[in-house]
Motif scaffolding. Structure first.
Motif, PDB file in Angstrom:
ATOM      1  N   UNK A 116      59.993  -8.472  69.274  1.00  0.00           N
ATOM      2  CA  UNK A 116      59.670  -8.782  67.877  1.00  0.00           C
ATOM      3  C   UNK A 116      58.201  -8.487  67.574  1.00  0.00           C
ATOM      4  N   UNK A 117      57.928  -8.067  66.326  1.00  0.00           N
ATOM      5  CA  UNK A 117      58.870  -7.851  65.215  1.00  0.00           C
ATOM      6  C   UNK A 117      59.601  -6.515  65.351  1.00  0.00           C
ATOM      7  N   UNK A 118      60.883  -6.525  64.992  1.00  0.00           N
ATOM      8  CA  UNK A 118      61.704  -5.323  65.083  1.00  0.00           C
ATOM      9  C   UNK A 118      62.435  -5.109  63.765  1.00  0.00           C
ATOM     10  N   UNK A 122      67.472   2.635  58.818  1.00  0.00           N
ATOM     11  CA  UNK A 122      68.779   3.118  58.379  1.00  0.00           C
ATOM     12  C   UNK A 122      68.856   4.639  58.382  1.00  0.00           C
ATOM     13  N   UNK A 123      67.771   5.301  58.025  1.00  0.00           N
ATOM     14  CA  UNK A 123      67.784   6.764  57.954  1.00  0.00           C
ATOM     15  C   UNK A 123      67.928   7.386  59.335  1.00  0.00           C
ATOM     16  N   UNK A 124      67.178   6.869  60.311  1.00  0.00           N
ATOM     17  CA  UNK A 124      67.213   7.427  61.664  1.00  0.00           C
ATOM     18  C   UNK A 124      68.268   6.770  62.543  1.00  0.00           C
ATOM     19  N   UNK A 125      68.814   5.625  62.086  1.00  0.00           N
ATOM     20  CA  UNK A 125      69.797   4.872  62.859  1.00  0.00           C
ATOM     21  C   UNK A 125      69.238   4.491  64.233  1.00  0.00           C
ATOM     22  N   UNK A 126      68.037   3.949  64.237  1.00  0.00           N
ATOM     23  CA  UNK A 126      67.399   3.467  65.464  1.00  0.00           C
ATOM     24  C   UNK A 126      66.674   2.162  65.163  1.00  0.00           C
ATOM     25  N   UNK A 127      66.483   1.365  66.198  1.00  0.00           N
ATOM     26  CA  UNK A 127      65.674   0.165  66.077  1.00  0.00           C
ATOM     27  C   UNK A 127      64.219   0.498  66.387  1.00  0.00           C
ATOM     28  N   UNK A 128      63.319  -0.138  65.673  1.00  0.00           N
ATOM     29  CA  UNK A 128      61.891   0.149  65.789  1.00  0.00           C
ATOM     30  C   UNK A 128      61.154  -1.146  66.109  1.00  0.00           C
ATOM     31  N   UNK A 129      60.348  -1.105  67.154  1.00  0.00           N
ATOM     32  CA  UNK A 129      59.475  -2.240  67.501  1.00  0.00           C
ATOM     33  C   UNK A 129      58.105  -1.982  66.894  1.00  0.00           C
ATOM     34  N   UNK A 130      57.677  -2.866  66.005  1.00  0.00           N
ATOM     35  CA  UNK A 130      56.368  -2.743  65.358  1.00  0.00           C
ATOM     36  C   UNK A 130      55.313  -3.378  66.265  1.00  0.00           C
ATOM     37  N   UNK A 131      54.787  -2.552  67.150  1.00  0.00           N
ATOM     38  CA  UNK A 131      53.853  -3.016  68.181  1.00  0.00           C
ATOM     39  C   UNK A 131      52.456  -3.173  67.581  1.00  0.00           C
ATOM     40  N   UNK A 132      51.910  -4.368  67.700  1.00  0.00           N
ATOM     41  CA  UNK A 132      50.601  -4.682  67.137  1.00  0.00           C
ATOM     42  C   UNK A 132      49.497  -4.374  68.144  1.00  0.00           C
ATOM     43  N   UNK A 133      48.461  -3.640  67.684  1.00  0.00           N
ATOM     44  CA  UNK A 133      47.274  -3.351  68.497  1.00  0.00           C
ATOM     45  C   UNK A 133      46.026  -3.648  67.666  1.00  0.00           C
ATOM     46  N   UNK A 135      44.081  -1.535  66.610  1.00  0.00           N
ATOM     47  CA  UNK A 135      43.955  -0.481  65.611  1.00  0.00           C
ATOM     48  C   UNK A 135      45.043  -0.557  64.549  1.00  0.00           C
ATOM     49  N   UNK A 136      45.890  -1.576  64.636  1.00  0.00           N
ATOM     50  CA  UNK A 136      46.957  -1.726  63.663  1.00  0.00           C
ATOM     51  C   UNK A 136      48.328  -1.644  64.324  1.00  0.00           C
ATOM     52  N   UNK A 137      49.356  -1.672  63.500  1.00  0.00           N
ATOM     53  CA  UNK A 137      50.730  -1.653  64.001  1.00  0.00           C
ATOM     54  C   UNK A 137      51.179  -0.222  64.282  1.00  0.00           C
ATOM     55  N   UNK A 138      51.941  -0.049  65.368  1.00  0.00           N
ATOM     56  CA  UNK A 138      52.504   1.240  65.727  1.00  0.00           C
ATOM     57  C   UNK A 138      54.015   1.085  65.858  1.00  0.00           C
ATOM     58  N   UNK A 139      54.763   2.037  65.330  1.00  0.00           N
ATOM     59  CA  UNK A 139      56.211   1.998  65.414  1.00  0.00           C
ATOM     60  C   UNK A 139      56.672   2.663  66.709  1.00  0.00           C
ATOM     61  N   UNK A 140      57.344   1.865  67.554  1.00  0.00           N
ATOM     62  CA  UNK A 140      57.908   2.380  68.803  1.00  0.00           C
ATOM     63  C   UNK A 140      59.427   2.457  68.637  1.00  0.00           C
ATOM     64  N   UNK A 141      59.958   3.678  68.632  1.00  0.00           N
ATOM     65  CA  UNK A 141      61.389   3.893  68.386  1.00  0.00           C
ATOM     66  C   UNK A 141      62.200   3.734  69.681  1.00  0.00           C
ATOM     67  N   UNK A 142      63.324   3.054  69.583  1.00  0.00           N
ATOM     68  CA  UNK A 142      64.231   2.881  70.710  1.00  0.00           C
ATOM     69  C   UNK A 142      65.260   4.003  70.665  1.00  0.00           C
ATOM     70  N   UNK A 143      64.864   5.175  71.145  1.00  0.00           N
ATOM     71  CA  UNK A 143      65.680   6.379  71.041  1.00  0.00           C
ATOM     72  C   UNK A 143      66.770   6.410  72.098  1.00  0.00           C
ATOM     73  N   UNK A 144      67.816   7.143  71.794  1.00  0.00           N
ATOM     74  CA  UNK A 144      68.938   7.312  72.718  1.00  0.00           C
ATOM     75  C   UNK A 144      68.462   7.985  73.998  1.00  0.00           C
ATOM     76  N   UNK A 145      68.930   7.457  75.153  1.00  0.00           N
ATOM     77  CA  UNK A 145      68.566   8.017  76.444  1.00  0.00           C
ATOM     78  C   UNK A 145      67.364   7.362  77.098  1.00  0.00           C
ATOM     79  N   UNK A 146      66.611   6.555  76.344  1.00  0.00           N
ATOM     80  CA  UNK A 146      65.461   5.882  76.934  1.00  0.00           C
ATOM     81  C   UNK A 146      65.913   4.715  77.814  1.00  0.00           C
ATOM     82  N   UNK A 147      65.152   4.454  78.876  1.00  0.00           N
ATOM     83  CA  UNK A 147      65.476   3.354  79.772  1.00  0.00           C
ATOM     84  C   UNK A 147      65.015   2.026  79.193  1.00  0.00           C
TER      85      UNK A 147
END
Length: 215
Positions: A116-118, A122-133, A135-147
């Protein structure tokens, strides 16, 4: 992840298999019966490891097959509590992240169990983790095939064996009764898992694998 379980079962060998070596015929029948099945309070059966003892074989009247009581060891998938497993993301949907371990694919991590926060794109059909740093928030995509890595924290077995007709269904009135609504399908074996953070928990479900009664 895998354990050896000692089991005892009576194996029926049909007459057309009498020409085969007894151990080979028994091994084939055991794998037909148990492989890819969930045994209640045991786990998901994978394959036969070895046969430790064969008792006397019998042929009963009216049945040309032989019946042999067999002691054997079977390889069973049953992760240890606190064991860390690694799977691959199979896909994403609004219901959560679908993960595969290779042995089975029916693993769903619900949204509340993601980092969290996640949010769900809908457009990409993936879940995104809004990773806070810093320098600000970065979107980390949970793409197919990732471990993805998770820890096993609990397991639940449910006996899904079919039950016989109840006493209340007997009698003349039973024929006029409307058909019962189908019950929700339940998985016979469930693992409760979580990520490294204590609050992130998920449910891993193996289905459809009907329970096999042995011993």
């Amino acid at each position: 992840m895998f354990v050896l379980v000692e089991m005892v079962d009576t194996v029926r060998i049909p007459p057309w298999s009498f020409h085969r070596h007894l151990n080979d015929a028994i091994a084939e029948e055991l794998n037909k019966k148990l492989a890819n099945k969930v045994v209640f309070n045991v786990g998901l059966c994978v394959c036969l490891h070895d046969i430790t003892q064969l008792e006397d074989s019998y042929i009963f009247p009216g049945d040309g097959a032989s019946h042999t009581k067999v002691h054997f060891r079977y390889v069973v998938f049953r992760p240890f509590l606190d064991e860390i497993l690694v799977g691959k993301i199979k896909g994403c949907s609004a219901e959560g992240v679908h993960v595969s371990l290779g042995l089975f694919d029916d693993i769903v991590i619900p949204p509340e169990s993601l980092q969290q926060p996640a949010k769900f794109d809908e457009a990409e059909q993936v879940w995104v983790w809004e990773y806070e740093t810093d320098e600000g928030a970065h979107d980390l995509y949970m793409d197919q095939g990732e471990e993805i890595r998770f820890r096993v924290v609990d397991e639940v077995f449910i006996d899904t064996s079919p039950s016989g007709p109840g006493a209340e269904k007997e009698g003349p009135s039973a024929a006029a009764a409307p058909p019962a609504e189908p019950e929700d399908k339940q998985a016979p074996y469930t693992l409760v898992v979580r990520f490294n953070t204590p609050l992130n928990e998920a449910t891993v479900t193996m289905e459809p694998v009907p329970p096999t009664v042995c011993l």
